[in-house]
Design a protein around this motif. Structure first.
Motif, PDB file in Angstrom:
ATOM      1  N   LEU A 156      13.130 145.161 -10.101  1.00  0.00           N
ATOM      2  CA  LEU A 156      14.519 145.253  -9.258  1.00  0.00           C
ATOM      3  C   LEU A 156      15.304 145.593 -10.724  1.00  0.00           C
ATOM      4  N   LYS A 157      15.484 146.220 -11.600  1.00  0.00           N
ATOM      5  CA  LYS A 157      15.649 146.824 -12.098  1.00  0.00           C
ATOM      6  C   LYS A 157      16.430 147.807 -12.506  1.00  0.00           C
ATOM      7  N   LEU A 158      17.680 148.330 -13.074  1.00  0.00           N
ATOM      8  CA  LEU A 158      18.409 149.070 -13.331  1.00  0.00           C
ATOM      9  C   LEU A 158      18.909 149.517 -15.002  1.00  0.00           C
ATOM     10  N   CYS A 170      21.158 146.514 -18.583  1.00  0.00           N
ATOM     11  CA  CYS A 170      20.430 146.442 -17.799  1.00  0.00           C
ATOM     12  C   CYS A 170      20.957 145.141 -15.966  1.00  0.00           C
ATOM     13  N   LEU A 171      20.870 145.596 -15.399  1.00  0.00           N
ATOM     14  CA  LEU A 171      21.235 144.985 -13.816  1.00  0.00           C
ATOM     15  C   LEU A 171      19.432 144.527 -13.485  1.00  0.00           C
ATOM     16  N   LYS A 172      19.634 143.316 -13.644  1.00  0.00           N
ATOM     17  CA  LYS A 172      18.233 143.139 -13.676  1.00  0.00           C
ATOM     18  C   LYS A 172      18.294 142.407 -12.273  1.00  0.00           C
ATOM     19  N   ASN A 173      16.869 141.915 -12.159  1.00  0.00           N
ATOM     20  CA  ASN A 173      17.045 140.619 -11.127  1.00  0.00           C
ATOM     21  C   ASN A 173      17.498 141.154  -9.868  1.00  0.00           C
ATOM     22  N   LEU A 174      17.506 141.961  -8.969  1.00  0.00           N
ATOM     23  CA  LEU A 174      18.350 142.766  -8.181  1.00  0.00           C
ATOM     24  C   LEU A 174      18.402 142.359  -6.702  1.00  0.00           C
TER      25      LEU A 174
END
Length: 323
Positions: A156-158, A170-174
């Protein structure tokens, strides 16, 4: 420019460079001037003319060598642009002969993302895509097809690279909430984030009433008696209030679906109530998200999704459809 190349082909940061030596641009091969003053951070400058490469290529270069340098400083074995003779490919960065970092500053097709990823994975490498940090983070995060394809879905990350800050973001816990919209955190992270083995969290989320109402409003705006979601509501005699109270669950597996949560939950509810459910039939109603990682087991994911829905729905108040 923060990095230059020696005549022997070694990449050196401006901070560690010596004015007595010659350095060259890794992109256009022009000789560089080293500037290490008191007021500006150390950097290299072209002599007389600008680099004839596009700014996009320069951003890619900056990211590659800055990340490589940071990894080396932490003690990792780093190869920049190594040649993989088994596949005749040159990845951007190879860490500990195990993890490949591919930096993509401009969009490419998902088919090409998958082809390059699959080739590396067949050789036993772990592949992580890093894209340009041009994503706004307000209450909602909107990602296009290329950007969402670079998500690591089971984590769940980018990963993003901010060239201005020279930092990994980081885009986390998407949390996917339907289509190209997501919730999540956008934070500056340490390089060690690449080596985090945590899988997706089991945290569940429920859409707000406003989000659900917006979805139903969009369905009604189509003014069609065969609109799928409204058709299920009509046949099962479900009111808007009932849908607001009993549906809209978001499970971690939602990241793999483009379909709106209300849409697929109504379709699943119909199959379950009519006792006509089958995994293959339900999967035909779902629009799946495409990723760089094409080996995803969608049947297993959907099975887990159905189990979680049944468990959550059976524990939810007012779950009797006949009420």
């Amino acid at each position: 420019m923060l990095y230059g190349k020696t005549k022997y082909g070694n990449i050196v940061s401006a901070v560690d460079a010596f004015k007595e030596l010659d350095y060259y641009c890794p992109l256009c091969r022009q000789k560089l001037t080293l500037k290490q003053g008191l007021y500006k951070s150390a950097h290299f400058a072209h002599r007389g003319q600008n680099c004839n490469y596009k700014e996009e290529t320069y951003a890619h270069y900056q990211a590659k060598y800055a990340l490589g340098q940071q990894l080396k400083e932490l003690g990792y074995c780093v190869q920049i642009e190594p040649y993989l003779k088994q596949s005749h490919q040159i990845p951007d960065i190879l860490i500990n002969n195990k993890i490949i970092l591919e930096i993509q500053c401009s969009p490419i097709t998902i088919k090409l993302l998958q082809r390059r990823t699959n080739t590396y994975e067949r050789l036993g490498y772990i592949v992580i895509w890093i894209i340009e940090d041009d994503i706004r983070h307000n209450e909602l995060i909107t990602l296009n097809g290329f950007q969402s394809a670079c998500i690591i879905p089971n984590k769940l990350k980018l990963f993003l690279w901010n060239n201005e800050l020279q930092s990994l973001i980081c885009l986390k816990n998407l949390i996917a909430i339907g289509g190209n919209r997501f919730l999540g955190e956008k934070i500056k992270v340490n390089i060690s984030e690449f080596f985090d083995d945590d899988k997706m969290k089991s945290k569940h989320y429920k859409l707000t009433n406003n989000s659900i109402q917006q979805f139903l409003k969009q369905c009604r705006s189509k003014r069609s008696v065969i609109e799928p979601s409204l058709s299920v509501m009509y046949n099962l005699k479900l009111s808007d209030t009932w849908v607001l109270q009993n549906l809209g669950f978001i499970f971690p597996e939602q990241i793999y679906l483009k379909s709106h949560p209300i849409f697929w939950q109504l379709q699943l509810l119909k199959l379950l109530m009519q006792k006509s459910y089958s995994l293959s039939l339900f999967m035909q109603a779902i629009d799946f998200r495409k990723f760089a990682y094409s080996h995803i087991q969608y049947e297993q994911i959907v099975s887990q999704l159905v189990q979680q829905f049944e468990r959550q729905f059976s524990n939810f108040k007012g779950n009797n459809v006949q009420k």
